[in-house]
Design a protein around this motif. Structure first.
Motif, PDB file in Angstrom:
ATOM      1  N   ARG A 127     -44.651  15.539   8.937  1.00 24.49           N
ATOM      2  CA  ARG A 127     -45.788  15.030   8.589  1.00 24.49           C
ATOM      3  C   ARG A 127     -45.415  13.261   9.795  1.00 24.49           C
ATOM      4  NH1 ARG A 127     -48.351  13.199   3.370  1.00 24.49           N
ATOM      5  NH2 ARG A 127     -50.669  13.675   3.759  1.00 24.49           N
ATOM      6  N   TRP A 128     -46.642  12.962  10.900  1.00 20.76           N
ATOM      7  CA  TRP A 128     -46.304  11.938  12.037  1.00 20.76           C
ATOM      8  C   TRP A 128     -46.971  11.052  11.108  1.00 20.76           C
ATOM      9  CZ3 TRP A 128     -49.235  10.562  16.143  1.00 20.76           C
ATOM     10  CH2 TRP A 128     -48.312   9.364  16.903  1.00 20.76           C
ATOM     11  N   ASP A 129     -46.273   9.722  11.351  1.00 16.12           N
ATOM     12  CA  ASP A 129     -46.973   8.413  10.317  1.00 16.12           C
ATOM     13  C   ASP A 129     -48.085   7.479  11.540  1.00 16.12           C
ATOM     14  OD1 ASP A 129     -45.212   6.888  11.385  1.00 16.12           O
ATOM     15  OD2 ASP A 129     -44.671   5.928  10.145  1.00 16.12           O
ATOM     16  N   THR A 162     -46.148   5.844  14.546  1.00 15.98           N
ATOM     17  CA  THR A 162     -45.495   5.099  14.796  1.00 15.98           C
ATOM     18  C   THR A 162     -44.430   5.963  15.445  1.00 15.98           C
ATOM     19  OG1 THR A 162     -43.919   5.119  13.010  1.00 15.98           O
ATOM     20  CG2 THR A 162     -45.399   3.337  13.253  1.00 15.98           C
ATOM     21  N   GLU A 221     -57.629   7.559   8.206  1.00 17.95           N
ATOM     22  CA  GLU A 221     -56.452   6.218   7.159  1.00 17.95           C
ATOM     23  C   GLU A 221     -56.114   5.533   8.652  1.00 17.95           C
ATOM     24  OE1 GLU A 221     -52.982   5.088   4.263  1.00 17.95           O
ATOM     25  OE2 GLU A 221     -54.062   7.048   4.220  1.00 17.95           O
ATOM     26  N   TYR A 222     -55.475   6.128   9.239  1.00 17.10           N
ATOM     27  CA  TYR A 222     -54.691   5.843  10.706  1.00 17.10           C
ATOM     28  C   TYR A 222     -55.892   4.848  11.406  1.00 17.10           C
ATOM     29  CZ  TYR A 222     -52.126   5.325  14.816  1.00 17.10           C
ATOM     30  OH  TYR A 222     -51.949   4.643  16.149  1.00 17.10           O
ATOM     31  N   ASP A 228     -54.846  11.989   6.731  1.00 16.70           N
ATOM     32  CA  ASP A 228     -54.480  10.439   7.514  1.00 16.70           C
ATOM     33  C   ASP A 228     -54.807  10.082   8.854  1.00 16.70           C
ATOM     34  OD1 ASP A 228     -51.860  11.050   5.321  1.00 16.70           O
ATOM     35  OD2 ASP A 228     -50.376  12.195   7.435  1.00 16.70           O
ATOM     36  N   MET A 266     -50.604  15.373  11.375  1.00 16.06           N
ATOM     37  CA  MET A 266     -51.160  14.673  10.516  1.00 16.06           C
ATOM     38  C   MET A 266     -51.754  15.462   9.751  1.00 16.06           C
ATOM     39  SD  MET A 266     -51.573  11.155  13.152  1.00 16.06           S
ATOM     40  CE  MET A 266     -51.631   9.573  11.800  1.00 16.06           C
ATOM     41  N   SER A 309     -41.215   7.548  14.172  1.00 18.99           N
ATOM     42  CA  SER A 309     -41.578   8.468  13.074  1.00 18.99           C
ATOM     43  C   SER A 309     -41.435   9.433  14.241  1.00 18.99           C
ATOM     44  CB  SER A 309     -42.727   8.422  12.144  1.00 18.99           C
ATOM     45  OG  SER A 309     -44.014   9.092  13.423  1.00 18.99           O
ATOM     46  N   ARG A 319     -45.105  17.758  14.804  1.00 16.32           N
ATOM     47  CA  ARG A 319     -45.353  17.168  14.092  1.00 16.32           C
ATOM     48  C   ARG A 319     -46.666  17.670  13.587  1.00 16.32           C
ATOM     49  NH1 ARG A 319     -42.046  13.964  11.221  1.00 16.32           N
ATOM     50  NH2 ARG A 319     -39.964  12.956  12.345  1.00 16.32           N
TER      51      ARG A 319
END
Length: 122
Positions: free
Chosen positions: A107-109, A111, A40-41, A37, A33, A114, A31
């Motif tokens: 892409r990993w968000d 969580t 933002e995270y 990202d 980011m 995911s 994965r």
């Protein structure tokens, strides 16, 4: 992680750098980011600040998991990154030349849910 000052005394990492590196270590294999990202995270900084942290301190974490928003590989480190992506099964865009990470699939968000392996491996 610490830096050493000119007089040899350990100096703690800036708090933002610690947050970036901690998150980078939590990105699952296969994965990625983007720099944006990550910012933002974390709710602070921006892509350039994250990139600066990775440039200065990222060598001790899986740096290849934090990438540009267009999926292109880090200039000068493409071969090393591709080796890591191959080992981890990171999805790449099949027809891209030069190679790019397939952000839609990789892409990993941030969580836990995911963090499933890409390409349906379980």
């Amino acid at each position: 992680m610490t830096d050493v000052t000119d007089d040899g005394v350990p100096d703690a990492l800036p708090p933002f750098a610690e947050l970036v590196l901690d998150l980078t270590e939590r990105i699952p294999p296969g994965r990625v980011m983007t720099y944006g990202d990550v910012a933002e995270y974390l709710g602070q900084g921006g892509p350039r600040q994250v990139g600066r942290v990775m440039a200065l301190y990222g060598g001790s974490v899986p740096w290849w998991r934090v990438i540009r928003a267009d999926g292109r590989l880090l200039p000068g480190h493409e071969h090393r990154a591709l080796a890591h992506y191959g080992e981890e099964g990171t999805p790449l865009r099949e027809l891209a030349d030069p190679p790019r990470v397939d952000l839609r699939r990789a892409r990993w968000d941030g969580t836990r849910t995911s963090a499933k392996p890409p390409r349906g491996r379980e």
